[in-house]
Every structure is written in C-alpha cells, then in structure tokens.
Write an enzyme that holds these catalytic residues in place. Structure first.
Site, PDB file in Angstrom:
ATOM      1  N   HIS A  95       3.365   6.700  -2.347  1.00 14.63           N
ATOM      2  CA  HIS A  95       3.515   5.725  -2.259  1.00 14.63           C
ATOM      3  C   HIS A  95       1.697   5.361  -1.640  1.00 14.63           C
ATOM      4  CE1 HIS A  95       3.169   1.675  -0.683  1.00 14.63           C
ATOM      5  NE2 HIS A  95       4.432   1.576  -1.970  1.00 14.63           N
ATOM      6  N   GLU A 165       1.240   0.900  -8.962  1.00 15.22           N
ATOM      7  CA  GLU A 165       1.489  -0.074  -8.045  1.00 15.22           C
ATOM      8  C   GLU A 165      -0.023  -0.254  -7.952  1.00 15.22           C
ATOM      9  OE1 GLU A 165       5.170  -0.528  -5.836  1.00 15.22           O
ATOM     10  OE2 GLU A 165       4.479   0.896  -5.149  1.00 15.22           O
TER      11      GLU A 165
HETATM   12  C1  PEP Z   1       4.947  -1.381  -2.114  1.00 19.22           C
HETATM   13  O1  PEP Z   1       5.596  -1.124  -1.150  1.00 19.22           O
HETATM   14  O2  PEP Z   1       5.283  -0.545  -2.954  1.00 19.22           O
HETATM   15  C2  PEP Z   1       5.036  -3.273  -2.992  1.00 19.22           C
HETATM   16  C3  PEP Z   1       4.757  -2.965  -4.583  1.00 19.22           C
HETATM   17  O3  PEP Z   1       4.782  -3.935  -2.167  1.00 19.22           O
HETATM   18  P1  PEP Z   1       5.028  -5.652  -1.928  1.00 19.22           P
HETATM   19  O4  PEP Z   1       5.769  -5.686  -3.469  1.00 19.22           O
HETATM   20  O5  PEP Z   1       5.200  -6.457  -0.853  1.00 19.22           O
HETATM   21  O6  PEP Z   1       3.456  -5.645  -2.623  1.00 19.22           O
END
Ligand code: PEP
Length: 253
Positions: A95, A165
């Site tokens: 992450h 992400e």
């Molecule tokens: C995450 O923690 O991977 C994330 C996408 O957080 P958020 O949805 O709060 O942006």
C-alpha cells in the site's frame, strides 16, 4: 485461468476505528446490508481486530500488511501466520502509505514471497505518486509490478489481485479525483505487463481493482469505464451506509 467471475470490493480501514467495539459495530452494519447478488467484499482491518471481526461477521478479512518474516525478533511487526491464525485469508501488500513509510521494492518483493510460501492470497497495491506528460507513471507502475512479482510463477497466479491506486488520488490530501480514462490507461498497461510475463490467457482471471477516493458517486463509473473488476475503498469503507452503497453500485454493473 478463467476470467474474473465475481467483482471484488475491499474496504481498507487503515488505522481506524479507535476501538474494537466501534470496529465490530461497523463490520456488522456492513455485513447485514450487503445485497444477495454481491461482489466479494473483503475487509482489511487493523491486526488487533482481525480475530473478533472474523468471529462477528462472515466476510473475508485481510491483513493490511505482513512482515517479510514468518516469526522472530521483529518488534512491532505482525507476521502472516499470526494474521492467518486469527482468521485473515488475504493481505494487502505494498500500500502506498506503507511504501511512504519505508516499504522499498525489496521489502515488497519479500512480502510477496512470504505470501506465496504460505499460499496467502494478496492484493498488490501499485500506483504512481504524480503524473507527467511523458507517461513516466506507466514505467513507475511497471517497475513496481516487475520487482514485486519476480518470484511469482504461473501456478501462483490464483493468489494475485492487483490494486491500481494513484497516490495523488488517495486519502483526504488527494489532489483530484481520477477519471475513468486515467484509470483505464494504467489498467491496460498492467494487463499488458501480465500478458507479456505470464501470457494473456493465464492472467485473464487476475482481478485488477481501482482505489483512490472512491465514493458512491464514482464507484460505478470506475468499474464500467475504468476497465477494473472491483474497487479498493479507504475512507468510505468506514461509513457503512456509503460502503454498502458502493457495493450496490458495483453489483449493478
Ligand atoms: C486506500 O486506502 O487505499 C484508499 C484508496 O483510500 P481512500 O479511498 O480514502 O482514498
């Protein structure tokens, strides 16, 4: 490998909520409102809550990170066998918040190796911290994939889920909400990577998720137009009504 049959929605609670009682309450409110024809819903909860949440609801539970090691003198670390013995059946790896605190390519690749040894399904998070006009971000994501998956053999593919992400779209400091086109471009590049390394047919069943400020309003768009088979949700997964709304949106695609 068969195509992805069921979408996946992961709730990443990060270091929330403050107490076990609140965590159980939140998990129960989510579990009891999940629709019958639902995507697979996984809760990535803080390690001290895994056992009780596993007992309280029938949802798969993920660890948020695992130690590179299985046991030993690693004060503060939580090992995969420990999480698994408490009821976790998945883990997140790499992450961006973990990478920002020092999880290097090398550490992430060792965590992947540990998950493979233990046959623990994992969600590998990748994503660039910023975008440029030259498309360097595609190389950044490719490098993350290459180093994390170097020990992965075709027989391990069933353990792998990837979450794209973009760091600039995550959390309350997000600079902007990603568009489905921005998501799709990177997802195509990830599919190309998988297909170059393992073959297109063999990797059809690897789900790719999108994460970054997903809300009830944007959930359907990412799954419909962003090329992903599910979502990784942070903040909104701690609000049961919103999270269930997101799950319902994904169920409708
Ligand atoms: C995450 O923690 O991977 C994330 C996408 O957080 P958020 O949805 O709060 O942006």
């Amino acid at each position: 490998m068969k195509k992805v049959k069921q979408a996946i929605v992961v709730g990443n609670w990060k270091m929330n909520p403050r107490t076990l009682a609140e965590a159980i309450d939140c998990a129960k409110k989510i579990a009891r409102n999940i629709p019958k024809k639902s995507p697979k819903v996984i809760l990535a909860v803080p390690a001290p809550f895994i056992k009780d949440i596993h007992k309280a609801v029938k949802l798969p539970i993920a660890m948020q990170r695992i130690s590179t090691e299985e046991e030993g003198a690693y004060t503060g670390d939580v090992s995969a066998p420990q999480g698994m013995s408490a009821g976790a059946t998945y883990t997140l790896i790499g992450h961006s918040e973990d990478r920002a605190r020092g999880a290097t390519h090398d550490i992430v690749s060792k965590q992947v190796e540990t998950a493979l040894t233990l046959k623990l399904p994992f969600i590998l998070c990748v994503g660039e911290s910023a975008r440029d006009k030259d498309g360097t971000y595609l190389e950044t994501v490719n490098e993350q994939l290459h180093s994390a998956l170097k020990k992965l053999a075709p027989r391990h593919l069933s353990l792998l889920t990837i979450a794209y992400e973009p760091v600039w779209a995550i959390g309350k400091d997000a600079t902007k909400v990603a568009t489905s086109a921005e998501c799709l471009e990177v997802v195509i590049s990830i599919r190309r990577f998988l297909s170059d390394v393992f073959g297109a047919k063999k990797t059809e069943g690897v789900a790719i998720l999108y994460g970054g400020s997903v809300s009830p309003e944007t959930a359907k768009m990412f799954v419909k137009e962003g090329g992903v088979q599910g979502l990784l949700v942070g903040r909104e997964s701690l609000k049961p009504k919103h999270f269930v709304h997101i799950i319902n949106e994904v169920a409708q695609v």
